[in-house]
Design an enzyme around this catalytic site. Sequence first.
Site, PDB file in Angstrom:
ATOM      1  N   LYS A 236    -102.628  39.551  91.575  1.00 42.80           N
ATOM      2  CA  LYS A 236    -103.024  40.833  90.983  1.00 42.80           C
ATOM      3  C   LYS A 236    -104.475  41.222  91.305  1.00 42.80           C
ATOM      4  O   LYS A 236    -104.744  42.357  91.682  1.00 42.80           O
ATOM      5  CB  LYS A 236    -102.861  40.739  89.463  1.00 42.80           C
TER       6      LYS A 236
ATOM      7  N   GLU B 125    -106.500  23.292  95.368  1.00 45.78           N
ATOM      8  CA  GLU B 125    -106.276  24.743  95.261  1.00 45.78           C
ATOM      9  C   GLU B 125    -106.233  25.254  93.824  1.00 45.78           C
ATOM     10  O   GLU B 125    -106.392  26.447  93.586  1.00 45.78           O
ATOM     11  CB  GLU B 125    -104.977  25.136  96.000  1.00 45.78           C
TER      12      GLU B 125
ATOM     13  N   GLY C 230     -95.144  19.155  97.337  1.00 49.24           N
ATOM     14  CA  GLY C 230     -93.729  19.512  97.243  1.00 49.24           C
ATOM     15  C   GLY C 230     -93.033  18.590  96.264  1.00 49.24           C
ATOM     16  O   GLY C 230     -93.562  17.534  95.917  1.00 49.24           O
TER      17      GLY C 230
ATOM     18  N   HIS D 266    -104.856  18.241  93.850  1.00 52.88           N
ATOM     19  CA  HIS D 266    -104.679  19.618  94.328  1.00 52.88           C
ATOM     20  C   HIS D 266    -106.010  20.371  94.332  1.00 52.88           C
ATOM     21  O   HIS D 266    -106.480  20.803  93.278  1.00 52.88           O
ATOM     22  CB  HIS D 266    -103.677  20.350  93.424  1.00 52.88           C
TER      23      HIS D 266
ATOM     24  N   CYS E 176    -101.286  16.046  98.404  1.00 54.17           N
ATOM     25  CA  CYS E 176    -100.268  15.423  97.549  1.00 54.17           C
ATOM     26  C   CYS E 176     -99.081  14.924  98.388  1.00 54.17           C
ATOM     27  O   CYS E 176     -99.230  13.984  99.147  1.00 54.17           O
ATOM     28  CB  CYS E 176     -99.853  16.405  96.451  1.00 54.17           C
ATOM     29  N   TYR E 177     -97.920  15.595  98.324  1.00 54.02           N
ATOM     30  CA  TYR E 177     -96.779  15.167  99.149  1.00 54.02           C
ATOM     31  C   TYR E 177     -97.178  15.149 100.625  1.00 54.02           C
ATOM     32  O   TYR E 177     -96.767  14.263 101.380  1.00 54.02           O
ATOM     33  CB  TYR E 177     -95.608  16.127  98.902  1.00 54.02           C
TER      34      TYR E 177
ATOM     35  N   VAL F 238    -100.697  49.760  89.003  1.00 50.44           N
ATOM     36  CA  VAL F 238    -101.530  49.611  90.196  1.00 50.44           C
ATOM     37  C   VAL F 238    -100.725  49.101  91.405  1.00 50.44           C
ATOM     38  O   VAL F 238    -100.961  49.533  92.536  1.00 50.44           O
ATOM     39  CB  VAL F 238    -102.768  48.715  89.896  1.00 50.44           C
ATOM     40  N   ASP F 239     -99.735  48.235  91.167  1.00 50.85           N
ATOM     41  CA  ASP F 239     -99.034  47.622  92.307  1.00 50.85           C
ATOM     42  C   ASP F 239     -98.265  48.653  93.140  1.00 50.85           C
ATOM     43  O   ASP F 239     -98.397  48.702  94.364  1.00 50.85           O
ATOM     44  CB  ASP F 239     -98.066  46.531  91.817  1.00 50.85           C
TER      45      ASP F 239
END
Length: 517
Positions: A373, A177, A57, A175, A84-85, A232-233
């Site tokens: 996506k 991720e 954050g 991180h 992290c935070y 597509v969405d």
Amino acid sequence: MASCHDTIVILDFGSQYTQLIARRIRETRVHSVILPVSASLHMIREHRPKGIILSGGPASVTSVGRPRWAKEILQEDVPILGICYGMQLVAHYMGGKVGQAKRREFGRAELQILDGSDLFKGLEKKGAFSVWMSHGDWIEKLPTGFIPIARTENSPIAAMKSANHQHRFFCLQFHPEVAHTVHGKHILKNFVQGICGAKATWTMGSFLKNSIADIRHQVGRDKVICGLSGGVDSMVAAAMTHRAIGKQLTCVFIDNGVMRKDEVKQLRKVFGSQHFQYRMVDASARFLKALGRTSDPEKKRKIIGRQFIEVFDHEAKKIGKVRYLVQGTLYPDVIESVSQIGPSATIKTHHNVGGLPAKMKLKLIEPLRELFKDEVRGLGKELGLPDDLVLRHPFPGPGLAIRVLGAVTPERLAILRDADVIFIDALQTHGLYRKTWQAFAVLLPIRTVGVMGDRRTYEHVIGLRAVTSVDGMTADWAQLPHEFLGKVSNRIINEVKGVNRVVYDISSKPPSTIEWE
Ligand code: XMP
């Protein structure tokens, strides 16, 4: 509400990457929920979490303005991963000391593992590997009972854990991720499946089933409308909603006059192959008239948005009392506008049909708002939608109006359409379409000199754009073979009347954007 799956709770302290954490956990087939930083202990407990992740954050634990949160969870008997935070919070509240780093770290760093059990299991023999750092604070003093488990050149405590197993705290300064962290997914998998013992039961199929049940529950017996764009969405959102509520859903496609060559004809076929009720409205003349000779891209967007709302409103009235609007909003659209869950910083305002829900007093259903996506494409396949549709390149709501730079006249639209279809067909024929994330032609608002059959010409310039990307938030120009580009350029100049020059865009995003506008 507890899910039937083992659940990991992610507490969002406002990081740009929070959804990416959720996505990585989905990739290990474990279910997760993101809760706002303000979630109470009761709310967190309701999910019966097998583990809790404290996200990164923008705040600093050393400043007074940090968000309030249910710090009592630190006393619960559940594994906690601070990122992290999140790591600094754990250090702060468990009796350690956080201060300003001697050297702030942003970007790549080489991580050296000091303890290869638990979190880094399976990585201990890999040697140092790249991780992604983004911090100004660091841990000055470990809390009692904690040990460092990894270091980088600038951070002696790049990761730590509680040696006291009763508490089961694990913390990362970097991180895991983001894609730049080499074994990030492995580390998260070690946490959720190894340390927390969460079962890998989550699939796109189970997501679909839950979302359908949620939509059914939310809508009851009310009528629902969905705007189809041809992409597509919106198609996936419509197909899901149709599975949930059948005939209560009506889809509306509006031909805004700035679609690609033969696109409306092709879409008629695609919609016809689906089971939902739909209407196709030809409003092209009205949109083009409203655009007039407008050349400012933001004004074009506003004009198209306004026209869309009016036409859509008019169509909706024919259906009767509608209460809900289905939108195929994706996570990158949300994060680029504003973080809906935590306090992350606004980056840009993205709009498709902005203003519509308020004007029509409609409530929104956005079943894709937490997905990326490629995940939506997976969902489309799960729904049995055809590959041609599911693997289509994204196309912007304001269509060719932002690819014809300058005034959008029927003549200039025709030139762009003819050039664009040559490029796209060639990409498909050469097996390059699916290797690029998005590709298209733009018509520039200038003319240049050329020579054709011994005669001087003064004609239009076509720009070709092709990018590789994962989610459109960042992109690189596609390194298409020169020979291929040469052939496309030749065909465009020979076959499209009024064009005497073709250029290829070699800019990445950032600092450029994908569209030229
Ligand atoms: P930029 O040009 O900002 O575009 O790099 C990123 C992605 O978003 C698409 N785009 C839009 N999509 N409505 C949409 O649905 C819009 O108003 C819009 N503007 C840009 C663009 O095509 C690219 O895929």
